[in-house]
Design an enzyme around this catalytic site. Structure first.
Site, PDB file in Angstrom:
ATOM      1  N   HIS A 147       3.366 -12.337  -9.110  1.00 25.76           N
ATOM      2  CA  HIS A 147       4.720 -12.277  -9.660  1.00 25.76           C
ATOM      3  C   HIS A 147       4.624 -12.519 -11.167  1.00 25.76           C
ATOM      4  CE1 HIS A 147       6.888 -12.684  -5.719  1.00 25.76           C
ATOM      5  NE2 HIS A 147       5.753 -13.270  -5.375  1.00 25.76           N
TER       6      HIS A 147
ATOM      7  N   ASP B 206      10.411  -6.185  -8.978  1.00 24.35           N
ATOM      8  CA  ASP B 206      10.716  -6.818  -7.689  1.00 24.35           C
ATOM      9  C   ASP B 206      12.150  -6.454  -7.279  1.00 24.35           C
ATOM     10  OD1 ASP B 206       9.413  -9.558  -6.123  1.00 24.35           O
ATOM     11  OD2 ASP B 206      11.476  -8.983  -5.697  1.00 24.35           O
TER      12      ASP B 206
ATOM     13  N   HIS C 141      -0.585 -10.090  -4.556  1.00 25.68           N
ATOM     14  CA  HIS C 141       0.260  -9.649  -5.665  1.00 25.68           C
ATOM     15  C   HIS C 141       0.538 -10.833  -6.558  1.00 25.68           C
ATOM     16  CE1 HIS C 141       2.699 -10.854  -2.217  1.00 25.68           C
ATOM     17  NE2 HIS C 141       3.602 -11.300  -3.079  1.00 25.68           N
TER      18      HIS C 141
ATOM     19  N   CYS D 166       0.846  -1.206   0.000  1.00 26.20           N
ATOM     20  CA  CYS D 166       0.000   0.000   0.000  1.00 26.20           C
ATOM     21  C   CYS D 166       0.874   1.245   0.000  1.00 26.20           C
ATOM     22  CB  CYS D 166      -0.938   0.004   1.207  1.00 26.20           C
ATOM     23  SG  CYS D 166      -2.341  -1.130   1.045  1.00 26.20           S
TER      24      CYS D 166
HETATM   25  P1  AMP Z   1       5.861 -13.058  -1.690  1.00 24.52           P
HETATM   26  O1  AMP Z   1       7.024 -13.681  -0.973  1.00 24.52           O
HETATM   27  O2  AMP Z   1       5.197 -13.942  -2.690  1.00 24.52           O
HETATM   28  O3  AMP Z   1       4.877 -12.442  -0.712  1.00 24.52           O
HETATM   29  O4  AMP Z   1       6.463 -11.879  -2.563  1.00 24.52           O
HETATM   30  C1  AMP Z   1       6.853 -10.662  -2.034  1.00 24.52           C
HETATM   31  C2  AMP Z   1       7.826 -10.065  -3.013  1.00 24.52           C
HETATM   32  O5  AMP Z   1       7.916  -8.686  -2.750  1.00 24.52           O
HETATM   33  C3  AMP Z   1       9.235 -10.634  -2.937  1.00 24.52           C
HETATM   34  O6  AMP Z   1       9.601 -11.187  -4.198  1.00 24.52           O
HETATM   35  C4  AMP Z   1      10.095  -9.430  -2.571  1.00 24.52           C
HETATM   36  O7  AMP Z   1      11.342  -9.448  -3.200  1.00 24.52           O
HETATM   37  C5  AMP Z   1       9.235  -8.282  -3.037  1.00 24.52           C
HETATM   38  N1  AMP Z   1       9.434  -7.026  -2.347  1.00 24.52           N
HETATM   39  C6  AMP Z   1       9.460  -6.811  -1.002  1.00 24.52           C
HETATM   40  N2  AMP Z   1       9.651  -5.502  -0.741  1.00 24.52           N
HETATM   41  C7  AMP Z   1       9.720  -4.881  -1.935  1.00 24.52           C
HETATM   42  C8  AMP Z   1       9.907  -3.509  -2.351  1.00 24.52           C
HETATM   43  N3  AMP Z   1      10.049  -2.523  -1.446  1.00 24.52           N
HETATM   44  N4  AMP Z   1       9.934  -3.232  -3.672  1.00 24.52           N
HETATM   45  C9  AMP Z   1       9.804  -4.226  -4.580  1.00 24.52           C
HETATM   46  N5  AMP Z   1       9.615  -5.518  -4.269  1.00 24.52           N
HETATM   47  C10 AMP Z   1       9.581  -5.845  -2.963  1.00 24.52           C
END
Ligand code: AMP
Length: 113
Positions: A101, A30, A99, A7
């Protein structure tokens, strides 16, 4: 949602590399890429996962995914891609804002688990 990192990214309170934005979603890079191209599709509405998602939110999410399919060339994904949405502990979800990927930009492996 106050303490949700995605958010905060959507609202611009935390910087991110945005590759696309419209009224329903933001697509960012990411920070920890798992493929040559690793993007995250973030619905602007906060909900934790597909279990919490309403049917109206599911409809909007489907529209976002369809729009993504029309942007593959500009995103460098014209040779294909993989969509993944992790849910809960076994799914290794680490951020509680649904989200998707988006992985591509190279030949991906054939194992998914
Ligand atoms: P998940 O583990 O499926 O919940 O994916 C969360 C993803 O968010 C991971 O691949 C992280 O690398 C990514 N992530 C976390 N913080 C950030 C950020 N500030 N900007 C971009 N990606 C992020």
């Amino acid at each position: 949602m106050e303490n949700c990192i995605f958010c905060k990214i959507i609202n611009g309170d935390i910087p991110s590399e945005r590759v696309y934005e419209d009224e329903n979603m933001v697509i960012i890079k990411d920070v920890n890429p798992q493929a040559a191209i690793h993007l995250l599709l973030l619905p602007k509405e906060h909900y934790a996962d597909i279990e919490e998602m309403t049917y109206a939110q599911a409809h909007t999410l489907a529209e976002c995914v369809k729009k993504l399919s029309e942007m593959t060339k500009q995103l460098g994904l014209e040779n294909g891609f993989r969509l993944v949405s992790n849910k809960g502990k076994h799914g290794c979800q680490s951020v509680g804002h649904l989200h998707i990927h988006i992985l591509g930009g190279e030949q991906l492996g054939d194992r998914m688990g």
